[in-house]
Scaffold this active site. Structure first.
Site, mmCIF file in Angstrom:
data_model
loop_
_atom_site.group_PDB
_atom_site.id
_atom_site.type_symbol
_atom_site.label_atom_id
_atom_site.label_comp_id
_atom_site.label_asym_id
_atom_site.label_seq_id
_atom_site.Cartn_x
_atom_site.Cartn_y
_atom_site.Cartn_z
ATOM 1 N N LYS A 22 31.297 41.108 40.724
ATOM 2 C CA LYS A 22 32.302 41.898 40.563
ATOM 3 C C LYS A 22 32.601 41.895 39.030
ATOM 4 C CE LYS A 22 36.688 41.016 41.494
ATOM 5 N NZ LYS A 22 37.502 41.314 40.471
ATOM 6 N N ASN A 23 33.234 40.776 38.567
ATOM 7 C CA ASN A 23 33.791 40.690 37.233
ATOM 8 C C ASN A 23 32.717 40.802 36.136
ATOM 9 O OD1 ASN A 23 35.978 40.399 38.407
ATOM 10 N ND2 ASN A 23 36.118 38.142 38.335
ATOM 11 N N CYS A 117 51.229 42.222 39.698
ATOM 12 C CA CYS A 117 49.714 41.438 40.145
ATOM 13 C C CYS A 117 50.423 40.301 40.810
ATOM 14 C CB CYS A 117 49.020 41.096 39.131
ATOM 15 S SG CYS A 117 47.500 40.382 39.863
ATOM 16 N N ARG A 122 50.395 39.385 33.790
ATOM 17 C CA ARG A 122 49.100 39.833 33.275
ATOM 18 C C ARG A 122 48.962 40.753 32.200
ATOM 19 N NH1 ARG A 122 45.382 39.595 37.613
ATOM 20 N NH2 ARG A 122 43.940 39.638 36.321
ATOM 21 N N ASP A 308 39.464 31.580 39.711
ATOM 22 C CA ASP A 308 39.348 32.382 40.962
ATOM 23 C C ASP A 308 38.688 31.595 42.151
ATOM 24 O OD1 ASP A 308 37.874 35.169 39.011
ATOM 25 O OD2 ASP A 308 39.932 34.243 39.368
ATOM 26 N N ARG A 400 38.012 44.332 48.158
ATOM 27 C CA ARG A 400 37.969 44.836 46.482
ATOM 28 C C ARG A 400 36.971 43.936 45.917
ATOM 29 N NH1 ARG A 400 43.017 43.885 43.545
ATOM 30 N NH2 ARG A 400 41.523 44.192 41.873
#
Ligand code: EPZ
Length: 463
Positions: A22-23, A117, A122, A308, A400
Site C-alpha cells: 500500500k505504502n 489521525c 501528523r 507499522d 484501507r
C-alpha cells in the site's frame, strides 16, 4: 458497516501470497501525475486507499483504470487541474502525496491539509520546507496548502525532523525535485523500501536520481517524464502481520512473494522470541511452538522495526512468557490498540511512548473496536489467539490497507467471518451480560466492609 467475528484458538497453517505494498502503491500512483503519457502499474493491491486515491487522481484530470489483468492504467488527460479537495483528502492522509508531483509537473498545487489521525500528530512542515527550498511559493489558506512555482530550482535541503526523516515528505520533495533546474540533494531522506520503489519508478520515467535507500539523495532535474510500466514491491507490513498471525496461533505458515531483504529487523526480532523462520528466496516459512520469549522492541525509521508493526507485535508479546517493553520512537502516541487488548485480558501498562507488556496465560474473546489500520490488525491477531469468540468492529480501517485479509486468514484455517455490524449478528457468547441484580434476586450477604469496598471500586472504575 462490517465487523469480523473470529473464533480463536486454532493454529494457522498453509500457504498464502503477500499483496503489493500500500505504502509503495500510493506515492507511485500520485507520481504518475508527472508523466506525459500512460503509466501501467502491476501488483497494486485492491484496497480502499487505492480506490480513494484513484478518485482523487480522476478529479485531477487523470484517468485510472483497473484492467482484467489487475494492472492499473493511469493516463493524464487534463494537466490543468491542481486542486485536491478536502472531501477526498480527509479520507486518506496519503493524498498529500499528490503535492510534489502537481507542483513539479503543473507548477501549482492546492491540496487540502490532511485531517487528524488516531496514531498521533501528523504535521507536514518538512514537506513544505523541502518544496519551499526548491523555490516554491507556499501558503496555507482556508485549510489548503497552496504551492506555486514557475520553475523549481535545484537546492540542498535537510529533511530530518524530531522523529527522524519523513517518508511521504521525501516522496513529495523527490517528486518535485525531478523537474527542478539543476541538481538537488536531499539530506536525511527516508530510506524506506517504499521510497526506493518510488525513486525507481521516477527513474523509469526518465528521472535522474542516485542514493536511493540512503539518507543522501541526489537528483538532476529534467524537462519532462514519460509514461512507463512498473511493478509495485510486496507489502512488508502485511508480510510481517501474517508472520505474527502464524506465531501468535502457534501455527505453521508459508508466505509467498516476500521481499525478506525489506524485513531484516522484523525477522530478527521474531527469531529472538523463538519463532522459527526459514527463508528460501521469496518463500518464508513461519513456525512457532510455545513457549515464546519476551523481548524489547523499539519502532524506528528503516531499517529498524517499522512503527507499522508495533501494534501487531504488542499483541504477540501479550501472549509470551515474561515482560516485554514496546517503544514507538516515530509515533509516541500510537497505542490505541492497548485499551482494546486490555478488554481481551492482556496485561499492558502505558508509560509515555512505551507499552510494558506482561504475560497473559490466555487472552479471552471479547467485543473490541478498531481505531486505525494497524491497531485493527493487532486486534485481529489477538482474537485469533484468544479463547472463544471475538467481534472486531469498524473493520473499514482494515480494508484501507489489507487486501482481502479475512480470505487470507480463512485460507490458513482461521475462523474469521465478515458480517454486517448488527445486534443479531453478535454471537450469543458476546451478548450483553444479563443484569442479575433484579429486585427478586437473592443477593449474597456481603459484610458491610466488602459491600462498601465493592461500591467504592465500582464508582472509581466508572469515572
Ligand atoms: C508513512 O507515513 C506511512 N504512510 C505510515 O504508514 C508510516 O507509519 C510512516 O510513514 C512512518 O514510517 C504512507 O507511506 C502512506 P512520516 P508518513 O512523515 O509519511 C513526523 C500505515 O499504517 N513528521 O514518515 O505520514 C511525524 O509526525 C501508515 O500504513 C514531522 O514532524 O509518516 C512522525 O512522527 C500509518 N514533520 C514522523 O515524522 C513532517 O513534515 C514520521 O512521519 C512529516 C512527518
Amino acid at each position: 458497516m462490517d465487523m469480523f467475528i473470529i473464533r480463536g484458538g486454532r493454529p494457522l497453517t498453509g500457504e498464502v501470497t503477500v499483496s503489493g505494498s500500500k505504502n509503495a502503491a500510493l506515492p507511485v500512483m500520485a507520481a504518475a501525475l508527472s508523466a506525459n503519457g500512460t503509466c501501467r502499474l502491476r501488483n497494486v493491491p485492491d484496497l480502499a486507499d487505492v480506490r480513494t486515491l484513484s478518485t482523487l487522481l480522476s478529479e485531477l484530470g487523470t484517468s485510472v483504470m483497473r484492467e482484467e489483468s489487475g494492472e492499473l492504467v493511469i493516463t493524464t488527460e487534463d494537466a490543468s487541474r491542481c486542486v485536491a479537495e478536502y472531501e477526498q483528502v480527509r479520507r486518506m492522509r496519503a493524498s498529500i502525496c499528490v503535492l510534489g508531483p502537481l507542483l513539479g509537473r503543473r507548477g501549482r498545487a492546492c491540496v487540502s491539509l490532511p485531517g487528524g489521525c488516531n496514531i498521533g500528530h501528523r504535521p507536514i512542515d518538512l514537506h513544505l520546507k523541502g518544496l519551499a527550498a526548491l523555490g516554491a511559493n507556499i501558503r496555507v489558506e482556508r485549510g489548503y496548502v497552496v504551492a506555486e512555482a514557475d520553475r523549481l530550482r535545484g537546492t540542498n535541503v535537510y529533511l530530518g525532523g524530531p522523529f527522524g526523516s519523513t517518508v511521504t515528505g521525501t516522496c513529495n520533495v523527490m517528486s518535485a525535485a525531478v523537474f527542478a533546474e539543476g541538481t538537488t540533494t536531499i539530506e536525511a531522506a527516508a530510506c524506506e523500501p517504499e521510497v526506493v520503489d518510488l525513486g525507481e519508478f521516477l527513474i523509469s520515467m526518465g528521472a535522474h536520481i542516485t542514493g536511493l535507500g540512503t539518507p543522501f539523495l541526489k537528483i538532476q532535474g529534467v524537462e519532462r517524464l514519460e509514461g512507463t510500466e512498473h511493478t509495485i514491491i510486496p507489502d512488508r507490513i502485511e508480510a510481517a502481520t501474517l508472520m505474527m498471525a502464524a506465531a501468535i496461533t502457534s501455527g505453521d505458515v508459508t508466505l509467498h512473494g516476500v521481499r525478506v531483504d525489506h524485513m531484516t529487523a522484523v525477522v530478527e526480532k521474531l527469531r529472538e522470541i523463538g519463532v522459527i523462520i526459514n527463508v528460501d528466496g521469496q518463500l518464508v516459512r513461519v513456525r512457532s511452538e510455545r513457549p515464546l520469549r519476551s523481548t524489547d522492541c523499539i519502532a524506528l525509521p528503516y531499517p529498524g522495526i517499522p512503527t507499522d508493526v508495533q501494534a501487531q507485535l504488542t499483541s504477540l508479546l501479550a501472549t509470551v512468557d515474561g515482560i516485554s517493553i514496546v517503544t514507538d520512537k516515530i509515533f509516541p502516541d500510537r497505542f490505541m490498540h492497548v485499551s482494546e487488548l486490555l478488554r481481551m485480558g492482556a496485561s499492558i501498562r502505558r508509560e509515555g511512548n512505551n507499552a510494558i507488556v506482561s504475560h497473559t496465560s490466555r487472552l479471552s474473546g471479547a467485543s473490541v473496536m478498531a481505531s486505525d489500520l494497524r491497531a485493527s490488525a493487532a486486534l485481529v491477531l489477538a482474537a485469533l489467539a484468544a479463547d472463544g469468540e471475538s467481534v472486531v468492529r469498524r473493520i473499514y480501517h482494515l480494508d484501507r490497507g489489507y487486501e482481502h485479509l479475512e480470505t487470507k486468514l480463512q485460507q490458513l484455517g482461521g475462523e474469521v467471518r465478515r458480517v454486517r455490524d448488527e445486534p443479531q449478528n453478535v454471537p450469543t457468547s458476546l451478548q450483553p451480560i444479563e443484569d442479575d441484580t433484579g429486585p427478586n434476586i437473592q443477593r449474597p450477604h456481603f459484610t458491610r466492609s466488602i459491600a462498601v469496598r465493592r461500591a467504592t471500586s465500582d464508582e472509581s472504575s466508572a469515572s
